[in-house]
Design an enzyme around this catalytic site. Structure first.
Site, short mmCIF file in Angstrom:
data_model
loop_
_atom_site.label_atom_id
_atom_site.label_comp_id
_atom_site.label_asym_id
_atom_site.label_seq_id
_atom_site.Cartn_x
_atom_site.Cartn_y
_atom_site.Cartn_z
N ARG A 147 4.10 -55.32 12.16
CA ARG A 147 3.02 -56.25 11.85
C ARG A 147 2.83 -57.17 13.05
O ARG A 147 3.83 -57.64 13.61
CB ARG A 147 3.43 -57.06 10.62
CG ARG A 147 2.36 -57.94 10.05
CD ARG A 147 2.92 -58.94 9.06
NE ARG A 147 3.29 -60.17 9.73
CZ ARG A 147 3.51 -61.33 9.11
NH1 ARG A 147 3.43 -61.40 7.80
NH2 ARG A 147 3.83 -62.42 9.78
N HIS A 212 -3.27 -63.58 5.55
CA HIS A 212 -2.64 -64.71 4.84
C HIS A 212 -3.66 -65.56 4.09
O HIS A 212 -3.64 -66.79 4.17
CB HIS A 212 -1.82 -65.57 5.84
CG HIS A 212 -0.54 -66.08 5.26
ND1 HIS A 212 -0.35 -67.38 4.92
CD2 HIS A 212 0.62 -65.45 4.94
CE1 HIS A 212 0.87 -67.55 4.43
NE2 HIS A 212 1.48 -66.39 4.42
N GLU A 339 8.47 -54.53 3.51
CA GLU A 339 8.54 -55.52 4.59
C GLU A 339 10.01 -55.84 4.90
O GLU A 339 10.82 -56.00 3.99
CB GLU A 339 7.81 -56.79 4.16
CG GLU A 339 7.73 -57.85 5.25
CD GLU A 339 6.92 -59.08 4.82
OE1 GLU A 339 6.68 -59.25 3.60
OE2 GLU A 339 6.51 -59.85 5.71
#
Ligand code: EZ4
Ligand code: CO
Length: 402
Positions: A147, A212, A339
């Site tokens: 990421r 986000h 993640e």
């Protein structure tokens, strides 16, 4: 088997964690994580004042009944505090159940569907160049998925960008800090970032990006479209998700895959997103989504609609949650990716664990249960310290999503 005691361990080995330990009359105990970043003590009080006494004497193997007792039986349902508290209990019970059967937890969830769980990690930089460099460093460490985030020109810091040379940690000790945000500058920067990464890193590496929650649906649609040439694995949390049908607009305009749900705590938060196929990956976490019992159901519901999992795995989820996510990820058929934002060495020392990373994949290990312990003596040396996530404002001072 009966639950004989349940107690909390609140500690701060570099960052705050709320851990639940449940003991039984057979000498087997289990661990659960109830960490809610910036609101840790609310979950601790919920458990201490309203839940733990209710557990004594119950058979810990009745995970479904105890889950319903805490969810349905409380009358007041859902919300991050309640669901993190339920998750702490639920995960500790699954840990006990698997230990009692002397087998790793994944065997109780369907067994192995794969040999390892594909993970992605974070590349961060103050500038585009630093973020590109960071992607290459993580590829050298063996990651197959990365990421990438960088600051917006002229606006220092911001989500995902570390201060100085320390690893990025979203919460900061003390009261919330405030930073500035510009959607316009951001939208002009991110395509350049991914053009540079894709050109230098090649076609094979999976690239991800976390918006986000900072855009509107139409802005996110523009971003998704402009990132199409760099074929991202996903664009995460493109906009706030309270309005589920907002995603329909994004979907209509771009084939960049969409992930959302790290702030969700119930399948109902994602019901329309999933059944309308407006997202590709669901990110709800074991800790904030009500534990293994709830996440297994969410994963199965998602599978019906071609939605795969991409569980949240930031450092504010303790190693207990990381282990739970890996057991679930090894077992479910519709795993997408997990993640992995590695914990600090001190956090790993307080929570010794059996999960491992190798060549882009993680594995929960073969120890019975979750395969995570807590060193309580060491934890006691690092008491809770108040820490909050930052606040963001637009250039004119309007409070906006961070
Ligand atoms: O900001 O978990 O994808 N990861 C994230 C995280 C969140 C933190 C908030 O506590 O968005 O870094
Ligand atoms: Co995120």
């Amino acid at each position: 088997m009966k639950i004989t005691s349940a107690r909390l361990i609140v500690c701060s080995p570099d960052r705050n964690f709320v851990t639940l330990r449940i003991d039984t009359d057979e000498g087997i105990y289990g661990l659960g994580d109830g960490t809610l970043n910036g609101r840790e003590l609310a979950v601790a009080a919920y458990l201490q004042d309203h839940v733990l006494d209710c557990l004594i004497g119950r058979d810990p193997r009745n995970t479904e009944d105890i889950w319903q007792y805490l969810y349905r039986g409380a009358y007041w349902r859902r919300g991050p505090v309640t669901m993190s508290a339920i998750a702490a209990v639920d995960v500790a019970l699954w840990d006990i159940k698997a230990k009692a059967l002397n087998t790793p937890l994944y065997n109780l969830l369907g067994g192995k569907s794969r040999e390892g769980v594909l993970v992605y990690t974070h590349a961060n930089g103050a500038t585009v160049e630093q973020a590109v460099e960071s992607v290459h460093q993580h590829m050298e460490e063996g990651y197959l998925a990365v990421r990438a985030q960088c600051s917006v020109p002229g606006l220092a810091g911001g989500y995902g960008v570390p201060k100085g040379s320390k690893p990025y940690e979203p919460a900061e000790r003390g009261l919330p800090s405030e930073g500035l945000w510009s959607s316009e500058r951001y939208l002009n920067t991110v395509p350049e970032l991914f053009e540079k990464i894709r050109l230098s890193a090649g076609a094979d590496v999976h690239l991800l990006h976390d918006v986000h929650h900072r855009l509107t649906p139409i802005e996110a649609a523009r971003l998704g479209k402009s990132l199409e040439p760099y074929h991202l694995f996903w664009m995460e949390d493109p906009c706030p998700a309270e309005l589920q049908e907002g995603f329909e607009l994004i979907r209509r305009h771009t084939v960049t895959p969409i992930a959302t749900g790290e702030v969700f705590n119930s399948v109902w938060d994602a019901h329309d997103l999933i059944r309308n196929q407006w997202i590709d990956y669901i990110r709800t976490t074991v800790v904030h989504g009500g534990g293994i019992t709830a996440l297994r159901k969410l994963a199965d519901f998602s599978a019906l609609y071609h939605v795969r999992t991409g569980f949240h795995g930031a450092t504010d989820l303790s190693p207990v949650t990381m282990a739970a996510a890996l057991h679930l990820g090894l077992a479910i058929h519709n795993l997408g990716i997990q993640e992995h934002m590695p914990h600090s060495a001190l956090t790993d020392e307080v929570f010794p664990h059996h999960y491992t990373f190798q060549a882009g994949y993680m594995h929960p290990g073969e120890a019975p249960g979750l395969g995570v312990e807590i060193d309580e003596a060491l934890a006691a040396q690092y008491p809770y310290q108040r820490a909050y996530l930052p606040i963001a404002r637009k250039l004119d001072g309007t409070l906006t999503d961070w």
